[in-house]
Design a protein around this motif. Structure first.
Motif, PDB file in Angstrom:
ATOM      1  N   ARG A   4       0.837  -1.197   0.000  1.00 55.66           N
ATOM      2  CA  ARG A   4       0.000   0.000   0.000  1.00 55.66           C
ATOM      3  C   ARG A   4       0.867   1.240   0.000  1.00 55.66           C
ATOM      4  O   ARG A   4       2.096   1.176   0.165  1.00 55.66           O
ATOM      5  CB  ARG A   4      -0.925   0.006   1.221  1.00 55.66           C
ATOM      6  N   ASN A 184      -4.779  -0.582  -8.454  1.00 61.35           N
ATOM      7  CA  ASN A 184      -5.138  -1.890  -7.890  1.00 61.35           C
ATOM      8  C   ASN A 184      -4.611  -3.024  -8.759  1.00 61.35           C
ATOM      9  O   ASN A 184      -4.146  -4.047  -8.239  1.00 61.35           O
ATOM     10  CB  ASN A 184      -6.657  -2.005  -7.751  1.00 61.35           C
ATOM     11  N   GLU A 185      -4.683  -2.852 -10.074  1.00 65.87           N
ATOM     12  CA  GLU A 185      -4.166  -3.882 -10.986  1.00 65.87           C
ATOM     13  C   GLU A 185      -2.663  -4.074 -10.796  1.00 65.87           C
ATOM     14  O   GLU A 185      -2.163  -5.204 -10.782  1.00 65.87           O
ATOM     15  CB  GLU A 185      -4.466  -3.493 -12.435  1.00 65.87           C
ATOM     16  N   THR A 188      -2.027  -5.843  -7.466  1.00 64.27           N
ATOM     17  CA  THR A 188      -2.400  -7.257  -7.556  1.00 64.27           C
ATOM     18  C   THR A 188      -1.376  -8.036  -8.369  1.00 64.27           C
ATOM     19  O   THR A 188      -0.988  -9.155  -8.003  1.00 64.27           O
ATOM     20  CB  THR A 188      -3.791  -7.400  -8.177  1.00 64.27           C
ATOM     21  N   ALA A 189      -0.921  -7.446  -9.468  1.00 63.11           N
ATOM     22  CA  ALA A 189       0.009  -8.147 -10.360  1.00 63.11           C
ATOM     23  C   ALA A 189       1.377  -8.351  -9.729  1.00 63.11           C
ATOM     24  O   ALA A 189       2.058  -9.340 -10.015  1.00 63.11           O
ATOM     25  CB  ALA A 189       0.147  -7.368 -11.672  1.00 63.11           C
ATOM     26  N   GLN A 191       2.055  -8.330  -6.333  1.00 64.59           N
ATOM     27  CA  GLN A 191       2.048  -8.821  -4.953  1.00 64.59           C
ATOM     28  C   GLN A 191       1.904 -10.330  -4.892  1.00 64.59           C
ATOM     29  O   GLN A 191       1.125 -10.937  -5.617  1.00 64.59           O
ATOM     30  CB  GLN A 191       0.899  -8.170  -4.168  1.00 64.59           C
ATOM     31  N   ARG A 192       2.627 -10.901  -3.988  1.00 65.66           N
ATOM     32  CA  ARG A 192       2.497 -12.317  -3.657  1.00 65.66           C
ATOM     33  C   ARG A 192       2.915 -12.469  -2.213  1.00 65.66           C
ATOM     34  O   ARG A 192       3.544 -11.573  -1.658  1.00 65.66           O
ATOM     35  CB  ARG A 192       3.348 -13.193  -4.568  1.00 65.66           C
TER      36      ARG A 192
END
Length: 198
Positions: A4, A184-185, A188-189, A191-192
């Motif tokens: 974030r 957000n995309e 998401t792409a 992050q793991r």
């Protein structure tokens, strides 16, 4: 785990990560740990236009942070950014740094930044290797540039270009002008959940 944007309220936890680098290493060339108020203001100033990211555990522990700042201040350099990353010392090689940097690079590309730079006090093979693994190339060195902890240190200049072909650039955008959906995309792409910090 959560990737974030940082806020000034994160300053105590971020400063706790940064302070040992100031006191014990040549990774940063600051001599004195800034006050909490100074550090809060740094976060505010950077966040006005550029990304300042943290990676946080569910319990509120910040594992690392990364941000971008202008590389130089003249008008012709407005498409250049300088990247910085600092990790909680227990979380080196955990994968968190890669998540932070990939997100940072993707956001800066969306903003229209073209040349991304990392200035690394050398020798520092772990940091140089980390940057190379993400596509940075060493383009120069400032010899005996910073004096700290009783010695002169060289600075390696590593560069990442976000565009394969350089043309006439358009003005860069503020991070606040990017659509939330696109942010957000990117999060998401990139992050793991790193296996070593579960």
């Amino acid at each position: 785990m959560a990737l974030r944007f940082a806020t000034p309220e994160d300053a105590p936890r971020i400063l706790a990560i940064y302070a040992p680098y100031i006191l014990n290493t040549c990774i940063t060339y600051e001599y004195t740990v800034p006050t909490l108020e100074e550090f809060e203001e740094r976060i505010r100033n950077i966040s006005k236009k550029m990304p300042y990211l943290v990676y946080e555990q569910e319990d509120g522990t910040i594992l690392g942070y990364a941000y971008a700042a202008p590389h130089m201040t003249r008008a012709a350099y407005q498409w250049d950014a300088e990247l910085s990353i600092y990790m909680n010392e227990q979380n080196h090689r955990s994968g968190v740094g890669t998540i932070l940097y990939k997100a940072l690079i993707a956001l800066l590309k969306e903003q229209g930044y073209i040349n991304l730079y990392a200035l690394i006090s050398v020798p520092n093979e772990p940091s140089v290797g980390f940057h190379r693994s993400l596509g940075f190339e060493q383009v120069g060195i400032y010899p005996h540039t910073g004096y700290k902890l009783g010695r002169w240190n060289d600075i390696a200049i590593l560069e990442y270009c976000t565009q394969p072909e350089l043309g006439h650039p358009v003005p860069t955008k503020s991070i606040h002008d990017l659509p939330q959906k696109r942010i957000n995309e990117i999060f998401t792409a990139t992050q793991r959940v790193p296996q070593t910090v579960r």
